[in-house]
Design a protein around this motif. Structure first.
Motif, PDB file in Angstrom:
ATOM      1  N   GLU A   1       0.834  -1.200   0.000  1.00 27.29           N
ATOM      2  CA  GLU A   1       0.000   0.000   0.000  1.00 27.29           C
ATOM      3  C   GLU A   1       0.874   1.256   0.000  1.00 27.29           C
ATOM      4  N   GLN A   2       1.943   1.255   0.793  1.00 33.31           N
ATOM      5  CA  GLN A   2       2.847   2.402   0.824  1.00 33.31           C
ATOM      6  C   GLN A   2       3.521   2.612  -0.531  1.00 33.31           C
TER       7      GLN A   2
ATOM      8  N   ASN B   1       1.042   4.117  -2.825  1.00 31.06           N
ATOM      9  CA  ASN B   1       0.844   5.531  -2.513  1.00 31.06           C
ATOM     10  C   ASN B   1       1.858   6.397  -3.258  1.00 31.06           C
TER      11      ASN B   1
ATOM     12  N   GLY C   1      -3.561   8.410  -1.754  1.00 30.66           N
ATOM     13  CA  GLY C   1      -3.789   7.450  -0.683  1.00 30.66           C
ATOM     14  C   GLY C   1      -4.601   6.255  -1.130  1.00 30.66           C
TER      15      GLY C   1
ATOM     16  N   HIS D   1      -6.836   4.699  -4.779  1.00 33.01           N
ATOM     17  CA  HIS D   1      -6.089   3.788  -5.639  1.00 33.01           C
ATOM     18  C   HIS D   1      -6.894   3.304  -6.840  1.00 33.01           C
TER      19      HIS D   1
END
Length: 425
Positions: A260-261, A264, A270, A274
């Motif tokens: 997820e990071q 990002n 964020g 997505h």
């Protein structure tokens, strides 16, 4: 026989005696890798063992015997055969020390006990029996005896009930039962292997149906920590429900957060954005590809017009190779506009090569049938390709684009007395 590992799944080391030891080899794939290797060592049989032999859908344990690594444990009748990777044998009758790979055992116990809990809930909530289950290195699944694909809501229901039961901390008991006794009435069981003798193990949890099982289990459902049902998919024989339990839930959450990071940073937005950002990226890529296709077609027409404008007589053959991607439409467009009087066209497209690795591509030969037939056979061999054609048209896939110069050298040699020739890249 019930092994020590089945009496006490939490025993981490154990002293026992060697019954038999014979030289052996094993095809073994290390965890996390895909290619196996042949190991040399010994098949060792002990009086008893804390290393679980593969069975009941559960992989074998790993560990050591006198410090030497045990790479496989398999049940053979009432015995467990340990393959030990070692250069020295173990003398019969001597005492040896076993040590267990505890992290692997704990993981397997959590997945296996989790499977029992999930199986019980699908049976009680939906009346779906479990046909089989599989314990993989990353996730597990149970195969349900139904053709109805489960919704996310149904999976969430089972998941929620499973985690509520885990919080209750119910004790898990393992008892030995005579398979011919009345105690087996109502026990969830499958046919026993023919070489199994004596009492069978039954896993018992308060409020749930008893299960006949040879595997290792936690002693309390609270030790499962949590269960996550990932997804369900149809198979030829039923529905597979994929899940993780225990420490795998925490690991999977950590892996998902790291991805997820990274997303990002890549999307510059964020996690709630997505999907929208991905859709926007796909739309842009589609538009870019459409524009790129038009540019390639225009370029193909320009190449064909350049050839048409050449002084007569035209070349006896023409070779062209593009590294803009495997876009066959470029070749088709070129041939629609190219002069027909050239004896042989040798046209190839590919991705740009990376290092010394073979690069895949597409090849087309068009021209006089005898020339196409003659060179297609040679070029497929040189370029490691496959293809087919008829009446002066041949096309195929190639796997070694870097050898195209060798093909062009054959063309030069063949047409040398009849120059001129032409080639483009």
């Amino acid at each position: 026989m019930v092994f020590k590992c089945q009496e006490d799944s939490f025993l981490k080391q154990f002293t026992t005696k060697v019954v038999n030891c014979e030289p052996a080899s094993l095809q073994w794939c290390p965890p996390g890798l895909t290619e196996s290797q042949e190991l040399q060592g010994y098949n060792v049989i002990l009086e008893d063992t804390i290393l679980f032999p593969e069975g009941g859908g559960q992989p074998c344990d790993y560990g050591t015997i006198n410090g030497e690594p045990v790479r496989s444990v398999a049940r053979r009748g009432s015995e467990a055969v340990h393959f030990v990777e070692s250069t020295k044998s173990f003398e019969e009758g001597t005492q040896v020390q076993q040590r267990l790979d505890w992290q692997r055992r704990l993981d397997h116990m959590q997945q296996h006990s989790g499977q029992h809990l999930i199986t019980e809930l699908f049976d009680s909530e939906f009346n779906y029996e479990t046909n089989s289950w599989w314990l993989g290195s990353e996730m597990c699944y149970i195969e349900l005896n139904t053709k109805h694909l489960l919704s996310r809501e149904s999976l969430d229901l089972i998941e929620s009930k499973a985690n509520d039961i885990i919080i209750e901390g119910k004790e898990v008991k393992v008892v030995l039962v005579d398979p011919a006794s009345a105690e087996m009435d109502g026990v969830r069981a499958r046919n026993l292997p023919k070489d199994v003798e004596g009492p069978v193990r039954v896993v018992r949890v308060d409020g749930q149906r008893d299960n006949m099982c040879c595997g290792t289990h936690v002693s309390n459902l609270s030790q499962l920590q949590s269960i996550k049902l990932l997804f369900a998919e149809k198979t030829k024989t039923g529905i597979n429900v994929y899940f993780v339990a225990g420490l795998r839930v925490i690991k999977r959450l950590g892996d998902c957060f790291q991805r997820e990071q990274q997303l990002n940073l890549a999307f510059k937005g964020g996690p709630t954005q997505h999907l929208d950002l991905l859709q926007k990226l796909q739309n842009n890529l589609k538009a870019t590809r459409k524009s790129f296709q038009k540019v390639l077609k225009d370029l193909a027409i320009v190449e064909a017009e350049k050839l048409e404008a050449m002084p007569r007589p035209l070349p006896k053959y023409f070779s062209l190779h593009r590294k803009d991607g495997i876009e066959v439409e470029f070749i088709n467009t070129f041939l629609r506009h190219a002069p027909e009087e050239i004896g042989l066209y040798f046209l190839t497209v590919s991705e740009a090569p990376v290092g010394n690795s073979p690069t895949k591509g597409h090849m087309v030969l068009r021209g006089q049938p005898n020339l196409v037939d003659h060179f297609s056979i040679k070029f497929l061999k040189i370029l490691d390709g496959k293809g087919s054609g008829k009446e002066g048209n041949f096309q195929g896939k190639i796997n070694n684009v870097k050898e195209i110069p060798e093909c062009e050298a054959l063309l030069d040699e063949y047409f040398q007395p009849e120059k001129p020739v032409a080639r483009a890249s």
